[in-house]
Write a protein that holds these residues in place. Structure first.
Motif, PDB file in Angstrom:
ATOM      1  N   TYR A   1      -9.624  -3.937   2.008  1.00 53.67           N
ATOM      2  CA  TYR A   1      -9.059  -3.832   0.658  1.00 53.67           C
ATOM      3  C   TYR A   1      -7.651  -3.240   0.646  1.00 53.67           C
ATOM      4  O   TYR A   1      -6.809  -3.629  -0.144  1.00 53.67           O
ATOM      5  CB  TYR A   1      -9.882  -2.856  -0.191  1.00 53.67           C
ATOM      6  CG  TYR A   1     -11.253  -3.235  -0.622  1.00 53.67           C
ATOM      7  CD1 TYR A   1     -11.525  -4.442  -1.244  1.00 53.67           C
ATOM      8  CD2 TYR A   1     -12.297  -2.320  -0.471  1.00 53.67           C
ATOM      9  CE1 TYR A   1     -12.806  -4.734  -1.685  1.00 53.67           C
ATOM     10  CE2 TYR A   1     -13.575  -2.606  -0.911  1.00 53.67           C
ATOM     11  CZ  TYR A   1     -13.836  -3.815  -1.522  1.00 53.67           C
ATOM     12  OH  TYR A   1     -15.087  -4.092  -1.963  1.00 53.67           O
TER      13      TYR A   1
ATOM     14  N   ASN B   1     -10.537  10.906   1.834  1.00 54.05           N
ATOM     15  CA  ASN B   1     -10.928   9.504   1.943  1.00 54.05           C
ATOM     16  C   ASN B   1     -11.809   9.336   3.177  1.00 54.05           C
ATOM     17  O   ASN B   1     -12.066  10.299   3.884  1.00 54.05           O
ATOM     18  CB  ASN B   1      -9.668   8.621   2.031  1.00 54.05           C
ATOM     19  CG  ASN B   1      -9.991   7.142   2.184  1.00 54.05           C
ATOM     20  OD1 ASN B   1      -9.675   6.556   3.204  1.00 54.05           O
ATOM     21  ND2 ASN B   1     -10.621   6.549   1.199  1.00 54.05           N
TER      22      ASN B   1
ATOM     23  N   THR C   1      -9.831   9.210  -2.888  1.00 52.92           N
ATOM     24  CA  THR C   1      -9.530   7.787  -2.978  1.00 52.92           C
ATOM     25  C   THR C   1     -10.639   6.976  -2.319  1.00 52.92           C
ATOM     26  O   THR C   1     -11.286   7.438  -1.381  1.00 52.92           O
ATOM     27  CB  THR C   1      -8.168   7.492  -2.332  1.00 52.92           C
ATOM     28  OG1 THR C   1      -7.871   6.116  -2.458  1.00 52.92           O
ATOM     29  CG2 THR C   1      -8.155   7.859  -0.865  1.00 52.92           C
ATOM     30  N   TYR C   2     -10.848   5.770  -2.830  1.00 52.38           N
ATOM     31  CA  TYR C   2     -11.828   4.859  -2.247  1.00 52.38           C
ATOM     32  C   TYR C   2     -11.116   3.591  -1.786  1.00 52.38           C
ATOM     33  O   TYR C   2     -10.243   3.062  -2.485  1.00 52.38           O
ATOM     34  CB  TYR C   2     -12.919   4.489  -3.256  1.00 52.38           C
ATOM     35  CG  TYR C   2     -13.715   3.280  -2.818  1.00 52.38           C
ATOM     36  CD1 TYR C   2     -14.701   3.388  -1.852  1.00 52.38           C
ATOM     37  CD2 TYR C   2     -13.431   2.013  -3.337  1.00 52.38           C
ATOM     38  CE1 TYR C   2     -15.403   2.273  -1.412  1.00 52.38           C
ATOM     39  CE2 TYR C   2     -14.126   0.894  -2.914  1.00 52.38           C
ATOM     40  CZ  TYR C   2     -15.111   1.025  -1.954  1.00 52.38           C
ATOM     41  OH  TYR C   2     -15.782  -0.070  -1.512  1.00 52.38           O
ATOM     42  N   GLY C   3     -11.482   3.123  -0.620  1.00 54.02           N
ATOM     43  CA  GLY C   3     -10.913   1.871  -0.126  1.00 54.02           C
ATOM     44  C   GLY C   3     -11.607   1.463   1.160  1.00 54.02           C
ATOM     45  O   GLY C   3     -12.608   2.036   1.572  1.00 54.02           O
TER      46      GLY C   3
ATOM     47  N   ILE D   1      -6.272   0.431  -0.563  1.00 53.85           N
ATOM     48  CA  ILE D   1      -6.791   1.465  -1.465  1.00 53.85           C
ATOM     49  C   ILE D   1      -7.174   0.808  -2.787  1.00 53.85           C
ATOM     50  O   ILE D   1      -6.359   0.121  -3.408  1.00 53.85           O
ATOM     51  CB  ILE D   1      -5.737   2.570  -1.695  1.00 53.85           C
ATOM     52  CG1 ILE D   1      -5.366   3.210  -0.360  1.00 53.85           C
ATOM     53  CG2 ILE D   1      -6.267   3.627  -2.655  1.00 53.85           C
ATOM     54  CD1 ILE D   1      -4.151   4.114  -0.426  1.00 53.85           C
ATOM     55  N   VAL D   2      -8.408   1.025  -3.219  1.00 57.90           N
ATOM     56  CA  VAL D   2      -8.911   0.380  -4.434  1.00 57.90           C
ATOM     57  C   VAL D   2      -8.822   1.306  -5.644  1.00 57.90           C
ATOM     58  O   VAL D   2      -8.364   0.906  -6.709  1.00 57.90           O
ATOM     59  CB  VAL D   2     -10.365  -0.095  -4.239  1.00 57.90           C
ATOM     60  CG1 VAL D   2     -10.892  -0.761  -5.513  1.00 57.90           C
ATOM     61  CG2 VAL D   2     -10.448  -1.065  -3.067  1.00 57.90           C
ATOM     62  N   THR D   3      -9.280   2.551  -5.490  1.00 60.83           N
ATOM     63  CA  THR D   3      -9.290   3.483  -6.617  1.00 60.83           C
ATOM     64  C   THR D   3      -8.830   4.871  -6.167  1.00 60.83           C
ATOM     65  O   THR D   3      -8.813   5.179  -4.980  1.00 60.83           O
ATOM     66  CB  THR D   3     -10.695   3.624  -7.230  1.00 60.83           C
ATOM     67  OG1 THR D   3     -11.567   4.217  -6.253  1.00 60.83           O
ATOM     68  CG2 THR D   3     -11.250   2.286  -7.686  1.00 60.83           C
TER      69      THR D   3
ATOM     70  N   THR E   1      -4.662  -6.443   0.065  1.00 60.13           N
ATOM     71  CA  THR E   1      -5.878  -6.896   0.730  1.00 60.13           C
ATOM     72  C   THR E   1      -5.559  -7.643   2.027  1.00 60.13           C
ATOM     73  O   THR E   1      -4.452  -8.105   2.259  1.00 60.13           O
ATOM     74  CB  THR E   1      -6.721  -7.793  -0.187  1.00 60.13           C
ATOM     75  OG1 THR E   1      -5.910  -8.878  -0.648  1.00 60.13           O
ATOM     76  CG2 THR E   1      -7.248  -7.013  -1.371  1.00 60.13           C
TER      77      THR E   1
ATOM     78  N   THR F   1       0.833  -1.204   0.000  1.00 59.39           N
ATOM     79  CA  THR F   1       0.000   0.000   0.000  1.00 59.39           C
ATOM     80  C   THR F   1       0.868   1.254   0.000  1.00 59.39           C
ATOM     81  O   THR F   1       0.626   2.198  -0.764  1.00 59.39           O
ATOM     82  CB  THR F   1      -0.925   0.011   1.234  1.00 59.39           C
ATOM     83  OG1 THR F   1      -1.827  -1.089   1.165  1.00 59.39           O
ATOM     84  CG2 THR F   1      -1.737   1.303   1.302  1.00 59.39           C
TER      85      THR F   1
ATOM     86  N   MET G   1      -3.793  -2.931  -8.189  1.00 54.93           N
ATOM     87  CA  MET G   1      -5.120  -3.372  -7.755  1.00 54.93           C
ATOM     88  C   MET G   1      -5.989  -3.678  -8.961  1.00 54.93           C
ATOM     89  O   MET G   1      -5.939  -2.972  -9.968  1.00 54.93           O
ATOM     90  CB  MET G   1      -5.795  -2.309  -6.901  1.00 54.93           C
ATOM     91  CG  MET G   1      -5.237  -2.167  -5.498  1.00 54.93           C
ATOM     92  SD  MET G   1      -5.432  -3.654  -4.492  1.00 54.93           S
ATOM     93  CE  MET G   1      -7.190  -3.625  -4.165  1.00 54.93           C
TER      94      MET G   1
END
Length: 507
Positions: free
Chosen positions: A311, A281, A305-307, A313-315, A363, A184, A336
């Motif tokens: 997970y 976030n 950021t999305y996570g 951080i996903v996007t 993850t 990450t 990812m």
């Protein structure tokens, strides 16, 4: 001819990264907190002494679990890195937990030791083996000598156990490996570029939280400086970011809203010229807020950021797309993969809406001692936390809502986030949350909790009329409840389970 000797593989851990940074620039400031600071040489030395303390005095070994209960402080970094470099698994708990909440989590993770800041000692059960630090106490490592050699810890070894906020039930222990965290951090360095030797990153969120930790560790991994505050204060945040010192900052949406409100009444030049990255976030950042940040703070700064803890951080959506891709959380993060699955579990290729799954080296390793919940979250190596998402033709993702938050009213499936987005477009709405409540006729009806601006004279009828112009009748909230604030966890997420428990207030 003898074969050449193959160098031993060096597993990547966050603590090792700090030691390497100390070799590069030992006298550079690593951490700054209030009136204290530590150079990399000092930090590496203190981490080494904590490691020695854990084995020599506390008799801790690889796999032992330790609860760390503390507010933001320099010792947090020292303890976390020192313990985990010895293979100790640290449960990083919210310092605002009540005694009963703490007791439940301690029973779950079964720690060998609790390490608590002195101001939190009364929260801990006196029957538990406990070490305290901070305040006027003697430094825990005062008479401890640095360790000579660290044990070999594999990247798959558990690093921390982070407990979920319990927004949809009892907290679950999310097991994160050394590999998960270091991958990450490396992806963060590539994507955001604000953690290097010439950077000073400002961190005002709780260190116990997964997001708080990675923004502490990323600057230390890449040889930058991290400035930590004990908590968030809007005036201090504006002052710090107005100086030509900080190059990056992590802000949850609530912080951004408060800063925008305060700056609207101020003539202070903002931000400082050195700031190059603002990362948001933990909760959705409304499009109207994104536009304010871009217009008032400048282009080229804002990332969303999305996570999730499970997970990583996903996007991430970059600054250049903030106004082009409304409400998007961007494209997948480095290393990812993401996919959308329908209600039958089939992968949706191209555009579509369904349950979001992600797969990558960041993850989690599963829920602590909870195989049933782990099986629900992990399917064929892909992880889901129950969020519904949409992917457009360009591969950008949009979070629709949590599947568990979906409301069924009169047989119609309704995602509250869509209504919240419409409400946030009203200038006088500061925050809002929409939930479903039982209804004898419709099964469920929508209830909106609204935090209005101090000077606003907003009425329920005005809100309903605004919704009527933009939403189908089934999506219009039947109840509008004004409130001074919304219950949130430490990362800024609204606790909708608590809203569901509230009794309806008289208008």
């Amino acid at each position: 001819m003898s074969k050449p000797e193959i160098p031993a593989i060096q597993n990547v851990t966050a603590g090792r990264a700090v030691r390497c940074a100390a070799e590069r620039a030992p006298e550079k400031v690593a951490i700054s907190f209030e009136d204290r600071s530590l150079t990399y040489r000092e930090l590496a030395d203190r981490i080494s002494r904590v490691a020695a303390l854990s084995s020599e005095k506390w008799a801790l070994g690889a796999g032992d679990r330790v609860v760390l209960l503390a507010p933001n402080c320099i010792e947090y970094a020292e303890l976390l890195f020192g313990l985990t470099e010895m293979g100790v698994v640290v449960a990083t708990l919210n310092p605002s937990l009540t005694s009963s909440e703490l007791k439940k989590i301690v029973a779950d993770c079964d720690p060998t030791l609790v390490i608590a800041h002195n101001e939190l000692r009364d929260v801990v059960d006196s029957a538990l083996p406990t070490e305290t630090f901070g305040g006027n106490q003697t430094d825990l490592i005062k008479d401890i000598q640095p360790i000579d050699n660290y044990p070999a810890i594999t990247e798959e070894h558990p690093f921390v156990i982070g407990y979920t906020s319990g927004t949809t039930g009892d907290p679950k222990g999310v097991v994160l490996s050394h590999r998960s965290r270091t991958w990450t951090l490396m992806a963060m360095g590539v994507e955001w570029g604000c953690f290097g030797p010439n950077d000073d990153f400002l961190l005002m969120t709780p260190l116990f939280h997964a997001a708080g930790f990675v923004f502490l560790a990323a600057p230390l991994m890449f040889g930058g400086t991290v400035t930590i505050t004990r908590s968030f204060d809007v005036d201090r945040a504006i002052t710090l970011l107005s100086t030509d010192r900080h190059t990056g900052v992590f802000l949850v949406p609530t912080m951004i809203h408060r800063m925008l409100d305060s700056l609207a009444e101020s003539n202070i030049p903002f931000p400082g010229e050195t700031l190059k990255t603002v990362i948001s976030n933990a909760a959705a950042l409304p499009q109207a807020t994104k536009e304010k940040v871009v217009n008032q703070w400048g282009e080229g700064l804002l990332h969303e950021t999305y996570g999730a803890t499970e997970y990583g951080i996903v996007t991430n959506i970059r600054p250049e797309d903030q106004l082009l891709k409304e409400d998007s959380v961007g494209t997948p993060f480095a290393n990812m993969e993401a996919q959308i699955r329908d209600q039958d579990g089939h992968v949706i290729n191209g555009e579509g809406t369904g349950l979001l799954y992600a797969r990558g080296p960041s993850t989690f390793s599963g829920y602590w001692r909870n195989p049933a919940e782990t099986r629900k979250a992990v399917q064929d190596g892909w992880v889901t936390v129950g969020d519904v998402a949409r992917r457009d033709k360009d591969g950008c993702y949009y979070i629709v809502d949590r599947a568990k938050d979906m409301v069924v009213s009169g047989g119609v499936n309704i995602y509250p986030r869509e209504i919240e987005k419409v409400l946030m477009a009203l200038p006088d709405v500061v925050e809002c949350a929409v939930i479903g409540v039982p209804d004898s006729e419709w099964g469920e009806r929508l209830r909106a909790f609204v935090v209005a601006a101090d000077s606003a004279r907003l009425t329920s009828s005005q809100i309903i009329e605004h919704c009527r112009n933009q939403l189908a009748s089934a999506k219009i909230p039947r109840d509008i409840l004004f409130t001074d604030d919304l219950p949130k966890n430490a990362s800024g997420k609204v606790l909708k389970n608590r809203l569901r428990e509230r009794k309806k207030r008289e208008q």
